[in-house]
Scaffold this motif. Structure first.
Motif, short mmCIF file in Angstrom:
data_model
loop_
_atom_site.label_atom_id
_atom_site.label_comp_id
_atom_site.label_asym_id
_atom_site.label_seq_id
_atom_site.Cartn_x
_atom_site.Cartn_y
_atom_site.Cartn_z
N LEU A 162 14.61 -10.72 -55.19
CA LEU A 162 14.82 -9.90 -56.37
C LEU A 162 13.73 -8.85 -56.54
CD1 LEU A 162 16.03 -12.66 -58.86
CD2 LEU A 162 17.42 -10.97 -57.67
N ALA A 163 12.50 -9.18 -56.10
CA ALA A 163 11.43 -8.20 -56.15
C ALA A 163 11.75 -7.00 -55.25
CB ALA A 163 10.10 -8.84 -55.72
N ALA A 164 12.33 -7.29 -54.07
CA ALA A 164 12.73 -6.20 -53.16
C ALA A 164 13.84 -5.37 -53.78
CB ALA A 164 13.17 -6.79 -51.83
N VAL A 165 14.80 -6.04 -54.46
CA VAL A 165 15.89 -5.31 -55.13
C VAL A 165 15.33 -4.45 -56.25
CG1 VAL A 165 17.94 -5.58 -56.58
CG2 VAL A 165 17.65 -7.02 -54.54
N LEU A 166 14.37 -4.98 -56.98
CA LEU A 166 13.80 -4.27 -58.12
C LEU A 166 13.09 -2.99 -57.68
CD1 LEU A 166 13.42 -4.50 -61.20
CD2 LEU A 166 11.27 -5.69 -60.76
N SER A 197 17.72 -0.69 -59.58
CA SER A 197 17.35 -0.79 -60.99
C SER A 197 17.19 -2.25 -61.40
CB SER A 197 18.44 -0.14 -61.86
OG SER A 197 19.65 -0.88 -61.75
N TRP A 198 16.51 -2.47 -62.54
CA TRP A 198 16.35 -3.84 -63.02
C TRP A 198 17.68 -4.43 -63.45
CZ3 TRP A 198 17.92 -4.94 -67.94
CH2 TRP A 198 18.02 -3.88 -68.86
N GLN A 199 18.64 -3.57 -63.84
CA GLN A 199 19.97 -4.08 -64.20
C GLN A 199 20.64 -4.76 -63.01
OE1 GLN A 199 18.85 -1.03 -64.88
NE2 GLN A 199 19.51 -0.30 -66.91
N SER A 200 20.37 -4.25 -61.79
CA SER A 200 20.97 -4.83 -60.59
C SER A 200 20.51 -6.27 -60.38
CB SER A 200 20.60 -3.99 -59.37
OG SER A 200 21.03 -2.66 -59.52
N VAL A 201 19.26 -6.56 -60.76
CA VAL A 201 18.74 -7.91 -60.63
C VAL A 201 19.57 -8.88 -61.46
CG1 VAL A 201 16.76 -9.40 -61.12
CG2 VAL A 201 16.40 -7.14 -60.12
N PHE A 202 19.91 -8.50 -62.68
CA PHE A 202 20.68 -9.39 -63.55
C PHE A 202 22.12 -9.54 -63.08
CE2 PHE A 202 17.06 -8.44 -66.19
CZ PHE A 202 16.83 -9.65 -66.85
#
Length: 269
Positions: free
Chosen positions: A30-34, A38-43
């Motif tokens: 998730l850190a790589a995704v962030l 966007s942070w919305q993608s993490v959720f």
């Protein structure tokens, strides 16, 4: 606990190690995704993961033999009777302090690291690697607790916390922050597999679910207080410096309380 009654500490440690493994794998991903999205993608990704796991959970839960469970759980006291003993309140206090420390660190360690000049990716992965050290800690605690009981490994965890809180009070270099995160990670989940051992030792197994549930609830409620304290301290002072002495003092209190738990357990009838 039902499958391996003779090695309850280790059995629970194996199950709870999933939390550490998830922290290691999921937070790193998730850190790589962030960083890239966007942070919305993490959720969104977390929501998808929950949708996948729910049907698997229902499939994996084993059927239980209620007659066997009843036979194994005839001895023990309920919450009302347990609350009349000193051990009950001491145990609640120890778990309250544990949650207070846990959620303060897990909520703020990344922000603290960034505030001291550590890059966002390294800081995020620092929390993930805490999951790896937590994995080592929870396995070691489970094995040791089956031999020595739950008090000694819990005391060792709080002693380690005293050391790392003192460390970041005097030095907040990258090396010290890394040591702080990794050593605290070793202690992060150690009390989780020990809850059932504490309850069974002092209050019996008849109301194991209710008592462990209550203790876990108190742990998480005070965890919320720890997370909030870190935010309030940072918002008012611009740093986490004032919070660390509070955490050090709380760990010292927990060590004192654990001395009281070494006394003869309350009668569980």
């Amino acid at each position: 606990t039902r499958l391996v009654p003779g090695r309850t500490g280790l059995a629970n440690a194996i199950v709870i190690s999933g939390m550490s493994l998830g922290q290691l794998v999921m937070i790193a991903a998730l850190a790589a995704v962030l960083v890239t999205m966007s942070w919305q993608s993490v959720f969104w990704l977390l929501g998808l993961a929950h949708l996948i796991i729910v049907p698997l959970l229902f499939w994996a839960i084993p059927k239980t033999d209620k007659s066997q469970n009843k036979a194994r759980s005839v001895v023990g006291v309920g919450i009302a009777e347990a609350a009349r003993s000193r051990q009950f309140w001491v145990l609640l206090a120890v778990y309250a302090i544990c949650g207070f420390d846990d959620f303060f660190v897990s909520t703020h360690v990344v922000a603290f690291a960034q505030d001291r000049g550590i890059g966002v990716l390294f800081a995020g992965n620092l929390l993930a690697v805490m999951g790896l050290t937590a994995l080592l800690g929870v396995f070691a605690t489970g094995a040791v607790s089956d031999r020595l009981g739950p008090v000694w490994p819990t005391a060792a965890a709080f002693a380690a916390r005293l050391f790392v809180f003192a460390l970041v009070m005097v030095d907040q270099s990258i090396v010290s922050i890394t040591i702080f995160a990794l050593v605290f990670g070793v202690t992060f989940l150690v009390t989780a597999p020990l809850t059932v051992l504490f309850v069974a030792q002092y209050f019996g197994a008849r109301h194991l679910g209710a008592l462990t549930g209550l203790i876990t609830m108190v742990h998480h409620m005070c965890g919320g207080a720890g997370a909030y304290l870190g935010s309030a301290v940072f918002d008012h002072t611009g740093s986490y410096d004032f919070a660390f002495p509070i955490m050090l003092l709380s760990s010292l209190v927990a060590l004192f309380l654990l001395v009281l738990l070494r006394n003869k357990p309350a009668t569980a009838t």
